[in-house]
Write an enzyme that holds these catalytic residues in place. Structure first.
Site, PDB file in Angstrom:
ATOM      1  N   ASN A   1       7.890  -9.279 -10.426  1.00 45.02           N
ATOM      2  CA  ASN A   1       8.923 -10.076  -9.770  1.00 45.02           C
ATOM      3  C   ASN A   1       8.285 -11.004  -8.735  1.00 45.02           C
ATOM      4  OD1 ASN A   1      11.463 -10.884  -9.237  1.00 45.02           O
ATOM      5  ND2 ASN A   1      12.050  -9.080  -8.037  1.00 45.02           N
TER       6      ASN A   1
ATOM      7  N   GLY B   1       5.895  -5.013 -10.852  1.00 45.32           N
ATOM      8  CA  GLY B   1       4.701  -5.020 -10.004  1.00 45.32           C
ATOM      9  C   GLY B   1       3.451  -4.711 -10.789  1.00 45.32           C
TER      10      GLY B   1
ATOM     11  N   LEU C   1       0.820  -1.226   0.000  1.00 42.15           N
ATOM     12  CA  LEU C   1       0.000   0.000   0.000  1.00 42.15           C
ATOM     13  C   LEU C   1       0.851   1.272   0.000  1.00 42.15           C
ATOM     14  CD1 LEU C   1      -3.125  -0.941   2.160  1.00 42.15           C
ATOM     15  CD2 LEU C   1      -2.631  -1.399  -0.237  1.00 42.15           C
TER      16      LEU C   1
ATOM     17  N   ASP D   1      -0.319  -9.738  -4.376  1.00 40.98           N
ATOM     18  CA  ASP D   1       0.919  -8.969  -4.573  1.00 40.98           C
ATOM     19  C   ASP D   1       0.605  -7.636  -5.268  1.00 40.98           C
ATOM     20  OD1 ASP D   1       3.530  -8.152  -4.500  1.00 40.98           O
ATOM     21  OD2 ASP D   1       4.293  -9.661  -5.892  1.00 40.98           O
TER      22      ASP D   1
HETATM   23  O1  DOR Z   1       6.705  -7.323  -8.629  1.00 40.85           O
HETATM   24  C1  DOR Z   1       6.954  -7.059  -7.457  1.00 40.85           C
HETATM   25  N1  DOR Z   1       6.712  -5.849  -6.944  1.00 40.85           N
HETATM   26  N2  DOR Z   1       7.495  -8.001  -6.682  1.00 40.85           N
HETATM   27  C2  DOR Z   1       7.929  -7.741  -5.436  1.00 40.85           C
HETATM   28  O2  DOR Z   1       8.429  -8.637  -4.802  1.00 40.85           O
HETATM   29  C3  DOR Z   1       7.860  -6.377  -4.899  1.00 40.85           C
HETATM   30  C4  DOR Z   1       6.804  -5.605  -5.540  1.00 40.85           C
HETATM   31  C5  DOR Z   1       6.873  -4.132  -5.274  1.00 40.85           C
HETATM   32  O3  DOR Z   1       7.103  -3.726  -4.143  1.00 40.85           O
HETATM   33  O4  DOR Z   1       6.642  -3.353  -6.212  1.00 40.85           O
HETATM   34 ZN    ZN Z   2       7.742 -10.445  -3.530  1.00 37.45          ZN
END
Ligand code: DOR
Ligand code: ZN
Length: 450
Positions: free
Chosen positions: A294, A340, A77, A321
């Site tokens: 990721n 992300g 968040l 996620d």
């Molecule tokens: O894709 C990802 N984004 N994997 C993660 O482990 C962290 C996350 C992020 O904080 O944006």
């Molecule tokens: Zn992660």
């Protein structure tokens, strides 16, 4: 005093006073429609006729599916530090629209959630917003630096009652430090969640290592970088006496290792994201960084293995996620973009499309993997409970036949980075109820409390 003598959570926002009548809903999508009466945030009647004028508020469920409120063990968040991309308030609104009544927000904030005072401020903001219970996740190491453990005990005993620790976004590389973390966590009965990535194998990696990344000239992130940590941590959990939770499982090999570890009786649990259950590295062809995540999107055989694993319980739960990023970090060269994807507002629809619509699973399954098991794994009281008299009214209503199109710009989230943009889905959350309070009705979110 032991950890179990402490109250289960800090002070929760109050239940909505008065009577709420929910008509025309089918608990778990089963049987004939019923009415549910809620008084002062607690279910007092299931399946009896109630005169509508005796209730303070009425929801017409429209024959929809009634589920326990959804619980997401893995969101970002971004508060404190990146309030330009998401805040506790906007993230809570996205959660309410997605059907969630509790979320766990990761520690990779700025400053990092490695001290009680930071976790407490997140907890209080979530409770004041009052749209969803926002549980802060403490970091395992100070500053996410992988060198020194944080004070799990102080965070667990703070007002935030931190019950999960993770360096998510990064892996705890040092096996000896991870061993100490497992021993320390065991004494407090808190959960450790590992982002499994051997960083020495992923330096500069931006995509799944395979034919697609090679053709496109993108540096690959091999499956073994995840799997070697999964097996290491399974063995640490076996030998040093505490449970371990695997974040965002992404490979066929991870599924095999989880199956093996569970068969040995090792206390290991795992989550899978909606995007790893649906998307592959074929998506990379456009070089659109909305597909960068990721661990990376992998291949069809991984997707199929993850689906089977969720169905047979090898993977325990779905977690989004949810990772908001601003356009300056996404609308740029693939290499420089941040990984992300948004997840909170699309998760339920995706799980319904993949599992319920084709008849692979029923709504009980959705309740299990998106509410009951996540609440069990995090030992969260009052969430993921049966729809029954005496239980807190944390509930979600889904219309399984309402077609809608995903538009990042229409979401409550402050960011728009959804890889599902423009896609149609057939199931939609219509209402979310937190301790008797209607937090979302037909896409409209209640006003934050403060
Ligand atoms: O894709 C990802 N984004 N994997 C993660 O482990 C962290 C996350 C992020 O904080 O944006
Ligand atoms: Zn992660």
């Amino acid at each position: 005093m032991t950890s179990s003598d402490y109250p289960a959570t800090g002070e929760l926002s109050p239940a909505e006073p008065g009577a709420l009548l929910i008509t025309n809903v089918r608990p778990y999508g089963e049987g004939e429609p019923v009415s549910i009466l809620v008084e002062d945030g607690v279910i007092v009647s299931v399946d009896s006729a109630w005169p509508e004028d005796e209730a303070d508020r009425v929801i017409d469920g429209g024959g929809g599916v009634l589920l326990p409120g959804l619980v997401d063990m893995h969101v970002h968040l971004r508060e404190p530090g990146r309030e330009d991309t998401e805040t506790i308030a906007t993230g809570s609104a996205a959660a309410a629209r997605g059907g969630f009544t509790a979320v766990f927000t990761m520690a990779n904030t700025s400053p990092v959630m490695d001290q009680p005072v930071i976790a407490e401020s997140v907890w209080y903001k979530g409770q004041h917003t009052g749209l969803c219970d926002v549980h802060p996740v403490g970091s395992i190491t100070r500053g996410l630096e992988g060198r020194e453990l944080t004070e799990f005990g102080m965070m667990a005993r703070s007002e935030a009652r931190v019950r999960m620790f993770s360096d998510d976004g990064r892996c705890v590389d040092d096996p000896q430090l991870m061993r100490r973390a497992i021993e320390y966590a065991g004494g407090l009965d808190v959960l450790l969640a590992q982002h499994c990535e051997d960083h020495r194998m992923t330096v500069g990696s931006v995509a799944h290592e395979g034919g697609n990344a090679a053709r496109l000239g993108l540096r690959g992130w091999p499956r073994v970088a995840e799997e070697s940590i999964v097996v290491r941590d399974a063995l640490l959990a076996r030998d040093y006496g505490n449970r371990i939770h695997i974040c965002h499982a992404s490979t066929e090999g991870t599924v095999e290792l989880l199956r093996w570890a569970k068969a040995q009786g090792i206390p290991i649990t795992a989550e899978v994201t909606p995007h790893h259950l649906t998307l592959t590295d074929e998506r990379l062809a456009t070089y659109d960084a909305v597909n960068k995540v990721n661990p990376p999107l992998r291949e069809n055989r991984d997707v199929q293995a993850l689906r089977e694993a969720l169905l047979d319980g090898t993977v325990d739960i779905v977690a989004t996620d949810h990772a908001p990023h601003g356009s300056e970090d996404k609308c740029c060269e693939f290499e420089n973009a941040k990984p992300g994807m948004l997840g909170l507002e699309t998760s339920l629809a995706i799980i319904a499309a993949v599992f319920v619509a084709p008849g692979l699973a029923d709504w009980r399954f959705v309740a299990r993997v998106m509410s009951e098991r996540p609440a069990e794994i995090t030992r969260l009281p009052g969430q993921g409970r049966p729809i029954a008299v005496g239980e807190p009214a944390n509930l979600t209503i889904v219309d399984p036949g309402r077609t809608w199109t995903v538009h990042g710009a229409d979401m409550a989230s402050k960011s728009t980075n959804t890889p599902f943009e423009g896609m149609d889905f057939d199931a939609r959350v219509t209402h979310t109820i937190l301790r008797g309070r209607i937090t979302c009705a037909d896409g409209t979110v209640a006003e934050p409390r403060a």
